[in-house]
Motif scaffolding. Structure first.
Motif, PDB file in Angstrom:
ATOM      1  N   HIS A 151     -98.315 -17.952  29.080  1.00  0.00           N
ATOM      2  CA  HIS A 151     -97.458 -19.108  29.349  1.00  0.00           C
ATOM      3  C   HIS A 151     -96.577 -19.387  28.133  1.00  0.00           C
ATOM      4  CE1 HIS A 151     -99.263 -20.563  33.160  1.00  0.00           C
ATOM      5  NE2 HIS A 151    -100.318 -19.905  32.699  1.00  0.00           N
ATOM      6  N   ILE A 152     -95.306 -19.652  28.399  1.00  0.00           N
ATOM      7  CA  ILE A 152     -94.353 -20.045  27.365  1.00  0.00           C
ATOM      8  C   ILE A 152     -93.783 -21.401  27.770  1.00  0.00           C
ATOM      9  CG2 ILE A 152     -92.216 -19.491  26.164  1.00  0.00           C
ATOM     10  CD1 ILE A 152     -92.731 -16.560  26.688  1.00  0.00           C
ATOM     11  N   LEU A 153     -93.911 -22.365  26.880  1.00  0.00           N
ATOM     12  CA  LEU A 153     -93.433 -23.721  27.154  1.00  0.00           C
ATOM     13  C   LEU A 153     -92.403 -24.107  26.103  1.00  0.00           C
ATOM     14  CD1 LEU A 153     -96.877 -23.671  27.367  1.00  0.00           C
ATOM     15  CD2 LEU A 153     -96.284 -25.655  28.783  1.00  0.00           C
ATOM     16  N   VAL A 154     -91.293 -24.692  26.547  1.00  0.00           N
ATOM     17  CA  VAL A 154     -90.200 -25.050  25.653  1.00  0.00           C
ATOM     18  C   VAL A 154     -89.900 -26.538  25.787  1.00  0.00           C
ATOM     19  CG1 VAL A 154     -87.835 -24.564  24.934  1.00  0.00           C
ATOM     20  CG2 VAL A 154     -89.217 -22.741  25.963  1.00  0.00           C
ATOM     21  N   ASP A 155     -89.948 -27.231  24.668  1.00  0.00           N
ATOM     22  CA  ASP A 155     -89.619 -28.656  24.630  1.00  0.00           C
ATOM     23  C   ASP A 155     -88.129 -28.828  24.336  1.00  0.00           C
ATOM     24  OD1 ASP A 155     -89.995 -31.394  24.632  1.00  0.00           O
ATOM     25  OD2 ASP A 155     -90.694 -31.482  22.564  1.00  0.00           O
ATOM     26  N   GLU A 156     -87.537 -29.919  24.818  1.00  0.00           N
ATOM     27  CA  GLU A 156     -86.124 -30.248  24.565  1.00  0.00           C
ATOM     28  C   GLU A 156     -85.208 -29.081  24.935  1.00  0.00           C
ATOM     29  OE1 GLU A 156     -85.416 -33.195  23.970  1.00  0.00           O
ATOM     30  OE2 GLU A 156     -86.844 -34.164  22.628  1.00  0.00           O
TER      31      GLU A 156
ATOM     32  N   VAL B 211     -88.948 -28.189  29.461  1.00  0.00           N
ATOM     33  CA  VAL B 211     -88.908 -29.643  29.628  1.00  0.00           C
ATOM     34  C   VAL B 211     -87.697 -30.179  28.883  1.00  0.00           C
ATOM     35  CG1 VAL B 211     -90.159 -31.804  29.269  1.00  0.00           C
ATOM     36  CG2 VAL B 211     -91.432 -29.694  29.692  1.00  0.00           C
ATOM     37  N   GLY B 212     -86.969 -31.085  29.502  1.00  0.00           N
ATOM     38  CA  GLY B 212     -85.806 -31.661  28.835  1.00  0.00           C
ATOM     39  C   GLY B 212     -85.075 -32.624  29.733  1.00  0.00           C
ATOM     40  N   ASP B 213     -83.932 -33.073  29.265  1.00  0.00           N
ATOM     41  CA  ASP B 213     -83.113 -34.024  30.013  1.00  0.00           C
ATOM     42  C   ASP B 213     -81.651 -33.693  29.769  1.00  0.00           C
ATOM     43  OD1 ASP B 213     -82.005 -36.151  31.333  1.00  0.00           O
ATOM     44  OD2 ASP B 213     -82.716 -37.695  29.949  1.00  0.00           O
ATOM     45  N   ASP B 214     -80.969 -33.251  30.812  1.00  0.00           N
ATOM     46  CA  ASP B 214     -79.555 -32.915  30.668  1.00  0.00           C
ATOM     47  C   ASP B 214     -78.741 -34.122  30.210  1.00  0.00           C
ATOM     48  OD1 ASP B 214     -80.351 -33.681  33.449  1.00  0.00           O
ATOM     49  OD2 ASP B 214     -78.184 -33.797  33.733  1.00  0.00           O
ATOM     50  N   ALA B 215     -79.194 -35.337  30.559  1.00  0.00           N
ATOM     51  CA  ALA B 215     -78.473 -36.552  30.168  1.00  0.00           C
ATOM     52  C   ALA B 215     -78.584 -36.836  28.680  1.00  0.00           C
ATOM     53  CB  ALA B 215     -78.997 -37.745  30.960  1.00  0.00           C
ATOM     54  N   GLN B 216     -79.425 -36.094  27.971  1.00  0.00           N
ATOM     55  CA  GLN B 216     -79.567 -36.288  26.531  1.00  0.00           C
ATOM     56  C   GLN B 216     -79.138 -35.046  25.751  1.00  0.00           C
ATOM     57  OE1 GLN B 216     -83.077 -38.735  25.199  1.00  0.00           O
ATOM     58  NE2 GLN B 216     -83.794 -38.335  27.289  1.00  0.00           N
ATOM     59  N   SER B 217     -78.269 -34.253  26.340  1.00  0.00           N
ATOM     60  CA  SER B 217     -77.733 -33.075  25.662  1.00  0.00           C
ATOM     61  C   SER B 217     -76.536 -33.508  24.815  1.00  0.00           C
ATOM     62  CB  SER B 217     -77.307 -32.023  26.690  1.00  0.00           C
ATOM     63  OG  SER B 217     -76.758 -30.895  26.047  1.00  0.00           O
TER      64      SER B 217
ATOM     65  N   LEU C 225     -89.219 -26.386  35.803  1.00  0.00           N
ATOM     66  CA  LEU C 225     -88.309 -27.219  35.027  1.00  0.00           C
ATOM     67  C   LEU C 225     -88.710 -28.676  35.217  1.00  0.00           C
ATOM     68  CD1 LEU C 225     -85.712 -27.996  33.459  1.00  0.00           C
ATOM     69  CD2 LEU C 225     -84.444 -27.766  35.616  1.00  0.00           C
ATOM     70  N   VAL C 226     -89.019 -29.347  34.112  1.00  0.00           N
ATOM     71  CA  VAL C 226     -89.366 -30.769  34.156  1.00  0.00           C
ATOM     72  C   VAL C 226     -88.193 -31.550  33.573  1.00  0.00           C
ATOM     73  CG1 VAL C 226     -90.983 -32.559  33.441  1.00  0.00           C
ATOM     74  CG2 VAL C 226     -91.810 -30.236  33.877  1.00  0.00           C
ATOM     75  N   ILE C 227     -87.506 -32.293  34.428  1.00  0.00           N
ATOM     76  CA  ILE C 227     -86.420 -33.164  33.971  1.00  0.00           C
ATOM     77  C   ILE C 227     -87.044 -34.499  33.593  1.00  0.00           C
ATOM     78  CG2 ILE C 227     -84.305 -34.360  34.632  1.00  0.00           C
ATOM     79  CD1 ILE C 227     -83.931 -31.387  34.251  1.00  0.00           C
ATOM     80  N   ALA C 228     -87.114 -34.750  32.302  1.00  0.00           N
ATOM     81  CA  ALA C 228     -87.812 -35.935  31.793  1.00  0.00           C
ATOM     82  C   ALA C 228     -86.790 -36.949  31.305  1.00  0.00           C
ATOM     83  CB  ALA C 228     -88.759 -35.551  30.656  1.00  0.00           C
ATOM     84  N   GLY C 229     -86.539 -37.983  32.122  1.00  0.00           N
ATOM     85  CA  GLY C 229     -85.618 -39.033  31.727  1.00  0.00           C
ATOM     86  C   GLY C 229     -86.078 -39.730  30.471  1.00  0.00           C
ATOM     87  N   ALA C 230     -85.176 -40.455  29.829  1.00  0.00           N
ATOM     88  CA  ALA C 230     -85.493 -41.149  28.579  1.00  0.00           C
ATOM     89  C   ALA C 230     -86.673 -42.088  28.765  1.00  0.00           C
ATOM     90  CB  ALA C 230     -84.273 -41.941  28.109  1.00  0.00           C
TER      91      ALA C 230
END
Length: 699
Positions: free
Chosen positions: A245-250, A275-281, A39-44
């Motif tokens: 490999h399965i990769l999911v954006d956002e 990959v995503g950011d919980d702060a941008q849900s 899990l990649v938490i990618a901040g804004a």
């Protein structure tokens, strides 16, 4: 060894956290590159797309076949951009070697959830009781089918108000995507429809039956059928084992159905990267479930690896300090503290103004001042919670002759002339598509709903062969052109075995449609330009089915999105709802109506989880700014009502998000008359002036 050394050098362009994410995993013995769940938490603004693209490239360079990589995105544009970047990274890394691990066609399994679902469902159609040539309905077509069923069930003739077709479709969609029962959805989201639960249940059963009869699927069906397919262990294993490999954006934007599909394909999490950011849900209204990303690590034993990207490459540190402070007050989240090398910069402004008129005036004056300082209009954006919040600003922009684009308008496929032309091809692709058939038939003079229904019945009686239409007795107004119309449909149904060479059909269809376009619509220049764009777009697709399906799933914007006709100007201002602005960035950002009732929305009150989403929405708006950020709060709002004494003003309350801690990170100012003057204005508002007498005295 030479290629490997070049790869290491290339990954050195990433920062430490990005690199950890890109190269997570290892080559074990003679096996391919393997990794556990990540899990990649990618901040804004932290380089999410670049990091994910480098990870895909790293997989390919380390021996993973492109055909065994499934990359899932939420827009076609994101998929295309990701593929382009991967190809560029790989070419740079293996420069000088004999071959590239990326084929000429790019990543064959990169696409949106819905486009990948469409491909898989056609491949496994016979296992699902589907015709491989099924049609994909856009939202307008789906709503039309819902409306037809409403009429057939006599639900439009009830003594009390029954939900309209779009509301019914929204309720249906929410049930599907949240996996909640109809009574639960009605109680939580549509309380005024609770008494119609039994009727809606019957309506939805008939709606599903009608789609099955016409071999049509709507957006939600694509995911639903995919989830039913992989719910069977045999098919889940067959599809899942096709990908290393399965990769999911956002990932924060996925709903429960999408999360279930991913879990079914890779239940152990091996090779899964999200990959995503919980702060941008911010898309719960589309059934996005923030718990998918919050609970992702705990789905697996041992837990998934979590890597957080915090170095921001977009905004100045004062803007980040403000955004960090806002989101830090959220209770459940992945803690992150965005930082940047851009330490200089002005603090964000918290600007109070008297009312909506003063707000519009302040924004326009600030934008023009920025322009005089060398900042283009298109490098500035005005963001707002709801589309109507920009009404007064738009009037001021028009008055000052400032061109602008407003995002969130009419979509390309919603334009009537585009739907007309595409409906001809959709009917040719699937003769059972009754929605497309009726729309096409009604283009003809004298062909009303009754004649269109009779014509479709005759087609069904003729085993859905278009040659059967030649025996239909067309109404007098269209009888002369009827043979030509039948010939067109017969020719469109004759496609090459591989589906190639179909673009000439679009040209022939457009030629047939031209006189109907001229007869039915005005504004021909714009409409003809849209149809020319269709022809240009068609060249990108190898088959007619791919063209119709992918255009339906992810349509481009229409010229109708452009307000003030900025195409005639070299520069224009950006207006956008916050939801439409996600993923974008501008040098200067203005956020309208930052007060309770807008941020958070009045409709979110009483629901803690919705209040937190509103906080995330404001966070997304703030993190769009690169150099300058202004939050604007009117002290009062003009409310139009049918009152004996006319319209009224209500006074705005400071947003609950604007705590003292947050305010300390901002520069505060009042724009307009001094507050004492405003107070005097209100205090003296009861004083009456006999204007009528003065006017009489003038003459």
């Amino acid at each position: 060894m030479q290629a490997a050394a070049q790869v290491v050098d290339h990954l050195d362009t990433l920062n430490r956290a990005q690199r950890l994410a890109a190269e997570y995993g290892e080559v074990r013995g003679n096996a391919a590159f393997e990794s556990g769940p990540l899990l990649v938490i990618a901040g804004a603004g932290t380089g999410k797309t670049m990091t994910l693209a480098h990870r895909v490239a790293h997989l390919l360079i380390n021996g993973i076949s492109p055909e065994r990589v499934l990359l899932l995105t939420f827009t076609r544009r994101a998929s295309q951009e990701m593929t382009r970047r991967v190809e560029s990274i790989v070419r740079s890394a293996v420069k000088g070697t004999s071959s590239s691990p990326v084929p000429a066609g790019g990543l064959p399994w990169a696409g949106t959830f819905h486009s990948i679902a469409n491909r898989l469902l056609r491949r496994f159609a016979h296992n699902l009781g589907l015709d491989p040539g099924f049609s994909v309905l856009d939202r307008g077509d789906a709503a039309d089918i819902m409306d037809v069923v409403r009429h057939e069930l006599k639900l439009t003739r009830t003594a009390r108000r029954f939900p309209k077709k779009d509301t019914c479709l929204t309720i249906y969609s929410r049930c599907v995507n949240t996996q909640q029962s109809l009574p639960d959805v009605l109680t939580a989201t549509f309380p005024w429809c609770v008494d119609w639960s039994d009727e809606l249940s019957e309506l939805f059963r008939h709606y599903v039956l009608r789609k099955q009869q016409s071999q049509s699927l709507d957006y939600d069906d694509l995911l639903l059928y995919w989830s039913h397919l992989v719910a069977e262990a045999e098919f889940a294993d067959r599809i899942g084992s096709s990908f290393d490999h399965i990769l999911v954006d956002e990932y924060q934007d996925t709903n429960l159905v999408q999360a279930e599909i991913l879990n079914a394909l890779k239940p152990d999490g091996k090779g899964v990267t999200v990959v995503g950011d919980d702060a941008q849900s911010i898309y719960s209204f589309r059934a996005a479930e923030v718990e998918n990303i919050l609970g992702f690590p705990d789905q697996y034993m041992p837990s998934a690896q979590v890597i957080t990207l915090e170095q921001n490459y977009r905004s100045t540190q004062p803007i980040l300090d403000c955004a960090n402070c806002l989101i830090a007050e959220s209770e459940r989240q992945y803690r992150k503290n965005l930082f940047t090398d851009q330490q200089s910069g002005d603090k964000p402004q918290y600007v109070t103004v008297e009312d909506g008129n003063a707000e519009a005036e302040f924004v326009v004056e600030s934008i023009l001042q920025n322009r005089e300082l060398g900042l283009q209009l298109k490098d500035q954006a005005v963001l707002f919670r709801g589309s109507h919040h920009s009404d007064r600003l738009e009037l001021e922009l028009v008055r000052r002759n400032i061109p602008y684009v407003k995002y969130g308008g009419l979509k390309f496929l919603e334009a009537a002339h585009v739907k007309d032309l595409l409906s001809v091809l959709k009917w040719a692709e699937n003769p059972k598509n009754e929605v497309a058939a009726v729309r096409v038939l009604k283009l003809l003079p004298g062909m009303g709903p009754s004649n269109a229904a009779r014509c479709f019945e005759q087609l069904a009686a003729g085993d859905f062969l278009f040659s059967a239409l030649r025996n239909f007795r067309a109404p007098g107004a269209s009888s002369k052109d009827w043979p030509t119309f039948c010939d067109l449909l017969v020719s469109l149904s004759d496609v090459d075995a591989d589906g190639s060479g179909w673009q000439s059909q679009l040209t022939a269809t457009r030629r047939w449609y031209q006189p109907h376009l001229e007869r039915l619509y005005d504004g021909l220049d714009t409409r003809e330009a849209d149809l020319e764009q269709l022809e240009q777009i068609s060249g990108r697709y190898p088959t007619r089915e791919r063209f119709l399906t992918e255009l339906t799933l992810d349509p481009p914007s229409a010229a109708g999105d452009l307000a003030g006709d900025p195409l005639l100007d070299e520069d224009y201002l950006i207006l956008s709802t916050v939801h439409s602005a996600k993923g974008q960035e501008w040098e200067s950002v203005f956020i309208l109506n930052v007060s309770d009732g807008s941020f958070p929305s009045e409709f979110a009150t009483g629901k803690p989880e919705m209040i937190e989403e509103e906080r995330r929405l404001l966070y997304v708006a703030m993190t769009r700014a690169k150099q300058s950020l202004s939050l604007i709060a009117p002290l009062r709002y003009h409310v139009t009502q049918q009152r004996r004494d006319g319209d009224k003003h209500v006074y705005g309350a400071r947003s609950r998000f604007m705590t003292e801690t947050l305010m300390a990170t901002m520069a505060k100012r009042f724009a307009g008359r001094p507050e004492s003057s405003a107070g005097q204005l209100r205090a003296s508002s009861d004083r009456q002036i006999d204007v009528a007498s003065r006017m009489r005295e003038m003459w």
